[in-house]
Enzyme design. Structure first.
Site, PDB file in Angstrom:
ATOM      1  N   CYS A  47       0.400  24.758 -25.722  1.00 37.10           N
ATOM      2  CA  CYS A  47       1.328  25.428 -24.816  1.00 37.10           C
ATOM      3  C   CYS A  47       1.096  26.940 -24.767  1.00 37.10           C
ATOM      4  CB  CYS A  47       2.773  25.119 -25.177  1.00 37.10           C
ATOM      5  SG  CYS A  47       3.149  23.356 -25.173  1.00 37.10           S
ATOM      6  N   GLY A 103       7.885  14.513 -18.200  1.00 37.71           N
ATOM      7  CA  GLY A 103       8.967  14.336 -19.161  1.00 37.71           C
ATOM      8  C   GLY A 103       8.700  14.944 -20.514  1.00 37.71           C
ATOM      9  N   HIS A 128      -1.695  14.603 -25.471  1.00 39.06           N
ATOM     10  CA  HIS A 128      -1.047  13.297 -25.613  1.00 39.06           C
ATOM     11  C   HIS A 128      -2.009  12.377 -26.343  1.00 39.06           C
ATOM     12  CE1 HIS A 128       2.204  14.452 -23.024  1.00 39.06           C
ATOM     13  NE2 HIS A 128       1.429  14.607 -21.981  1.00 39.06           N
ATOM     14  N   ALA A 173       7.592  18.199 -27.107  1.00 37.33           N
ATOM     15  CA  ALA A 173       7.217  19.019 -25.951  1.00 37.33           C
ATOM     16  C   ALA A 173       7.857  18.492 -24.685  1.00 37.33           C
ATOM     17  CB  ALA A 173       5.691  19.030 -25.801  1.00 37.33           C
ATOM     18  N   ILE A 174       7.942  19.363 -23.680  1.00 38.14           N
ATOM     19  CA  ILE A 174       8.539  18.984 -22.402  1.00 38.14           C
ATOM     20  C   ILE A 174       7.812  19.692 -21.264  1.00 38.14           C
ATOM     21  CG2 ILE A 174      10.294  20.800 -22.611  1.00 38.14           C
ATOM     22  CD1 ILE A 174      12.247  18.884 -21.178  1.00 38.14           C
ATOM     23  N   THR A 184      -1.348  20.810 -23.073  1.00 36.57           N
ATOM     24  CA  THR A 184      -0.791  20.096 -24.208  1.00 36.57           C
ATOM     25  C   THR A 184      -1.630  18.858 -24.455  1.00 36.57           C
ATOM     26  OG1 THR A 184       1.272  19.320 -25.210  1.00 36.57           O
ATOM     27  CG2 THR A 184       0.849  18.635 -22.944  1.00 36.57           C
ATOM     28  N   GLY A 197       5.002  21.886 -14.583  1.00 34.89           N
ATOM     29  CA  GLY A 197       5.003  23.244 -15.075  1.00 34.89           C
ATOM     30  C   GLY A 197       4.381  23.329 -16.458  1.00 34.89           C
ATOM     31  N   GLY A 198       4.195  24.561 -16.930  1.00 37.92           N
ATOM     32  CA  GLY A 198       3.743  24.753 -18.290  1.00 37.92           C
ATOM     33  C   GLY A 198       2.237  24.903 -18.421  1.00 37.92           C
TER      34      GLY A 198
END
Length: 241
Positions: A178, A160, A82, A147-148, A80, A76-77
């Site tokens: 996001c 995660g 990493h 963040a998740i 983002t 979801g979301g």
């Protein structure tokens, strides 16, 4: 339910390519579903990578990703980042019958909040937005530090959390993290005025994850004021198949 297992997959120069980690998640997920492996948390860093969740709009993708790949993912979301200096934890765990998905999300947020607190950084949830946040103050606007984004399939979780330790914030200048334009992004290093490497944070986050994933009752950190996300929709994809 078996013991919780933590696997450190790669940090620093051994950071794990995102697609390799995603394939590993799928293999571990199947093993947990089949009962062939205990609940497992993968801990790692990634090379610079942008990941676009199910709600990412075309205009939200970075026009210039600085050489980092932009990968569409099944969580979801929105979009983002990493990269080096960010501690990523992928809990691949079977949710107990008494634990709702929303409670699982709150537990992961609580682990990040508690980790930040141990380093002297005060964070909390912002209802309507996911992750761990610092309140607006004289140093800047409300800003996200953790963040998740999750997926639950056949009762077992994937993807995660990502906690910013000493990641370069210049990567966040290339997109709106996001999809939230009225807030900022920060790191433990930025807030504390010293370098806080992933290796220093890892054992602290692992300890707090172990506590919240024991599925015992816990005392949640009080929330900040609610701030709905733009175009809010679930950040967790739940599949029954």
């Amino acid at each position: 339910m078996g013991d919780l297992r933590f696997d450190v997959m790669g940090l620093g120069d051994e950071a794990v390519d995102y697609l390799d980690a995603w394939e590993l998640q799928r293999r571990v997920h199947q093993q947990v579903v089949d009962g062939a492996r205990p609940d497992t948390v993968l801990l790692l860093e990634h090379p610079p990578t942008y990941t676009a969740g199910k709600r990412t709009e075309p205009h939200e993708r970075p026009a210039d990703a600085g050489g980092a790949p932009v990968i569409d993912v099944d969580r979801g979301g929105k979009i983002t980042f990493h990269g080096p200096g960010q501690l990523v934890a992928y809990p691949i765990v079977r949710l107990p019958g008494h634990v709702l998905v929303v409670d699982f999300v709150r537990r992961l947020e609580e682990a990040m909040i508690a980790t930040c607190r141990d380093f002297g950084v005060t964070t909390a949830r912002v209802p309507g937005r996911s992750g761990a946040w610092l309140a607006a103050d004289d140093r800047g606007p409300e800003r996200k530090i953790g963040a998740i984004g999750l997926r639950v399939s056949r009762g077992v979780t994937m993807h995660g959390i990502a906690l910013n330790c000493d990641v370069s914030l210049s990567w966040y200048d290339r997109f709106v993290p996001c999809g939230i334009a009225d807030a900022g992004v920060t790191t433990l290093s930025e807030e504390l005025g010293r370098d806080v490497p992933v290796t220093e944070v890892l054992p602290v986050l692992q300890r707090h994850l172990a506590a919240v994933l024991a599925w015992e009752p816990y005392v949640a950190t009080p929330d900040y004021d609610a701030r709905p996300e733009p175009g809010r929709a679930p950040r967790v994809e739940v599949l029954s198949l």
